[in-house]
Design a protein around this motif. Sequence first.
Motif, mmCIF file in Angstrom:
data_model
loop_
_atom_site.group_PDB
_atom_site.id
_atom_site.type_symbol
_atom_site.label_atom_id
_atom_site.label_comp_id
_atom_site.label_asym_id
_atom_site.label_seq_id
_atom_site.Cartn_x
_atom_site.Cartn_y
_atom_site.Cartn_z
ATOM 1 N N SER A 167 4.435 0.643 7.522
ATOM 2 C CA SER A 167 5.368 -0.224 6.763
ATOM 3 C C SER A 167 5.483 -1.373 7.702
ATOM 4 O O SER A 167 4.780 -1.753 8.585
ATOM 5 C CB SER A 167 6.646 0.271 6.456
ATOM 6 O OG SER A 167 7.404 0.569 7.516
ATOM 7 N N ASN B 246 1.055 -1.191 0.085
ATOM 8 C CA ASN B 246 0.110 0.100 0.201
ATOM 9 C C ASN B 246 0.803 1.307 0.241
ATOM 10 O O ASN B 246 1.265 1.643 1.154
ATOM 11 C CB ASN B 246 -0.885 0.081 1.257
ATOM 12 C CG ASN B 246 -1.966 0.895 0.980
ATOM 13 O OD1 ASN B 246 -1.880 2.187 0.693
ATOM 14 N ND2 ASN B 246 -3.369 0.413 1.542
ATOM 15 N N LYS B 247 1.076 1.609 -1.360
ATOM 16 C CA LYS B 247 2.053 2.926 -1.383
ATOM 17 C C LYS B 247 1.438 4.012 -0.917
ATOM 18 O O LYS B 247 2.299 4.763 -0.413
ATOM 19 C CB LYS B 247 2.422 3.214 -2.911
ATOM 20 C CG LYS B 247 3.015 1.955 -3.104
ATOM 21 C CD LYS B 247 3.462 2.381 -4.748
ATOM 22 C CE LYS B 247 4.154 0.845 -5.699
ATOM 23 N NZ LYS B 247 4.437 1.112 -7.018
ATOM 24 N N TRP B 248 0.255 4.168 -0.760
ATOM 25 C CA TRP B 248 -0.664 5.526 -0.334
ATOM 26 C C TRP B 248 -0.291 5.670 1.341
ATOM 27 O O TRP B 248 0.219 6.642 1.851
ATOM 28 C CB TRP B 248 -1.820 5.624 -0.771
ATOM 29 C CG TRP B 248 -2.583 6.825 -0.136
ATOM 30 C CD1 TRP B 248 -2.931 7.842 -1.193
ATOM 31 C CD2 TRP B 248 -3.181 7.269 0.871
ATOM 32 N NE1 TRP B 248 -3.336 8.848 -0.454
ATOM 33 C CE2 TRP B 248 -3.545 8.537 0.832
ATOM 34 C CE3 TRP B 248 -3.309 6.595 2.111
ATOM 35 C CZ2 TRP B 248 -4.248 9.290 1.957
ATOM 36 C CZ3 TRP B 248 -3.803 7.413 3.335
ATOM 37 C CH2 TRP B 248 -4.419 8.517 2.995
ATOM 38 N N TYR C 71 2.093 4.137 2.960
ATOM 39 C CA TYR C 71 3.314 4.220 3.415
ATOM 40 C C TYR C 71 3.922 5.577 3.117
ATOM 41 O O TYR C 71 4.609 6.249 4.034
ATOM 42 C CB TYR C 71 4.128 3.368 2.374
ATOM 43 C CG TYR C 71 5.741 3.300 2.491
ATOM 44 C CD1 TYR C 71 6.190 2.966 3.695
ATOM 45 C CD2 TYR C 71 6.535 4.278 1.579
ATOM 46 C CE1 TYR C 71 7.707 3.252 3.664
ATOM 47 C CE2 TYR C 71 7.954 4.236 1.830
ATOM 48 C CZ TYR C 71 8.429 3.777 2.802
ATOM 49 O OH TYR C 71 9.644 4.097 3.040
ATOM 50 N N SER C 72 3.444 6.258 1.957
ATOM 51 C CA SER C 72 4.126 7.682 1.681
ATOM 52 C C SER C 72 3.370 8.685 2.588
ATOM 53 O O SER C 72 4.090 9.752 2.772
ATOM 54 C CB SER C 72 3.810 8.001 0.156
ATOM 55 O OG SER C 72 2.539 7.966 0.029
ATOM 56 N N ASN C 73 2.098 8.493 2.741
ATOM 57 C CA ASN C 73 1.505 9.428 3.627
ATOM 58 C C ASN C 73 1.629 9.300 5.428
ATOM 59 O O ASN C 73 1.777 10.208 5.962
ATOM 60 C CB ASN C 73 -0.077 9.687 3.335
ATOM 61 C CG ASN C 73 -0.214 10.158 2.118
ATOM 62 O OD1 ASN C 73 -0.262 11.459 1.958
ATOM 63 N ND2 ASN C 73 -0.460 9.331 0.808
ATOM 64 N N GLY D 207 3.598 6.393 6.725
ATOM 65 C CA GLY D 207 4.834 5.850 6.909
ATOM 66 C C GLY D 207 4.701 4.569 7.218
ATOM 67 O O GLY D 207 5.477 3.619 7.896
#
Length: 470
Positions: free
Chosen positions: A418, A408-410, A412-414, A416
């Motif tokens: 992980s 889930n890149k969203w 992770y990027s928003n 964190g």
Amino acid sequence: MKKILSLVLVSALGGALTLGAYKLFLEKENKVVVAPAETTPAFLPTANTASKLYNLNEAPDFTVAAENTVNAVVHVKNVTLSSGQLTFEDFFLGRRPQRAQLGTGSGVIINADGYIITNNHVIKNAHELSVTLNKNSTYKANLIGADPKTDIALLKIDAEEDLPFVTFGNSDDAKIGEWVLAVGNPFNLTSTVTAGIISAKARDLEGKSLQSFIQTDAAVNPGNSGGALVNTNGELIGINTAISSQTGSYIGYSFAVPSNIARKVIEDIMEYGNVQNGMLGIKGGTFNSEIAKEVGVNYTKGVYVSEVIKNSGAEEGGLEKGDIIRRLDNVEISKFEDLRGYIKSKRPNDEVQVEVLRDDEIRTFNVKLSKTDAFSVNFIKMELQDLSDSFKEEYGIDYGVMVKNTENKWLYSNLGISKGYIITGINDIKIESIEDIAKIKAKYGDNIQEYIKKLEYINTHKERKEVIFR
């Protein structure tokens, strides 16, 4: 005459006096030392067995095994499509040029109906697959299924006649030092046979205890991948998969997926359409002298159980933290790779006899293997698992589920989020286990992420966070 006799007598007397004086005053005394009768002489140990010359009649005969295997090993050709260089004209016309690339490898016919086992990396991204037999007949091949984790794939060709095939051997019975043959198509040189010995078993190349290869010194090169590793009886004991090299070519060691693992994978693909992975239900690692010193035992082989997973077959079967696993069924377990390799040849609900060392006593337990997905759940592109009791106690956390993996890149990027993060609440619903996650999935269906308004979690610094989505 009297003068001559007198002269001789004087000379003899003078010689006797001279010799006596030398013996008395000049010659050093030589002492004779007698060793006591009980003194043991020094010696070097030697073998008691009588030496014999190597008998050529006892040398292994590879000819029958080689002849049978060569006819059952095929040349696999894989045509893939890759994007070519974009020209100025392609850019304006909206075209994406594609270029065909050819890859080659080997495969092993495993029954007369034309099923062929090979490596996953040999057929990866295939646009078109073809197989050429040893007699030069070529067939179109269909991909039945593949398992990237074990690097095993299953192909099928339709021939008009029954095909020669190799029978499976028991790779658990293979011995270090045993003669083996590697058969394949290195460098597009078809039907090539090389010989060597098994130099190690349960070898892990990545150092993560995820692999369990048979290591051999039979020469294997690019193109051998997917080919057969057979014993002198011509039985398949491995699928040649990798080499250890800095140049890309063979320098001394090659590695094969054990036949017991390969056979189980393809049987799963044929029966279920995917691989059925069983799980013993423990966490641990290879036992060694350091751990032996800590726990106070005089034993350094096996797998040390550092944790028993809750509700697993290991827990129900009676295994405990601190146990040292020595054998699974009749297979000796010296390191964690031995255990992983044997479990990979089993399925969920299979029962395994586990021999452990506990409190200086040998004990045996029957453990039913669990499904791997029984301890994890996929949720909004994250794999979540329950927290162990020891983890909760160590970090003072009462509830939650841990992120094992995430795509889930969203998030992770928003946020964190992980691997290692702990989800503790969703929409004010307390998350105590993956069963709570499964209930939420069942309630909201496929569009679950649209319904999440509040998320509570603990980051890797053990800080509690709360996010409200508007």
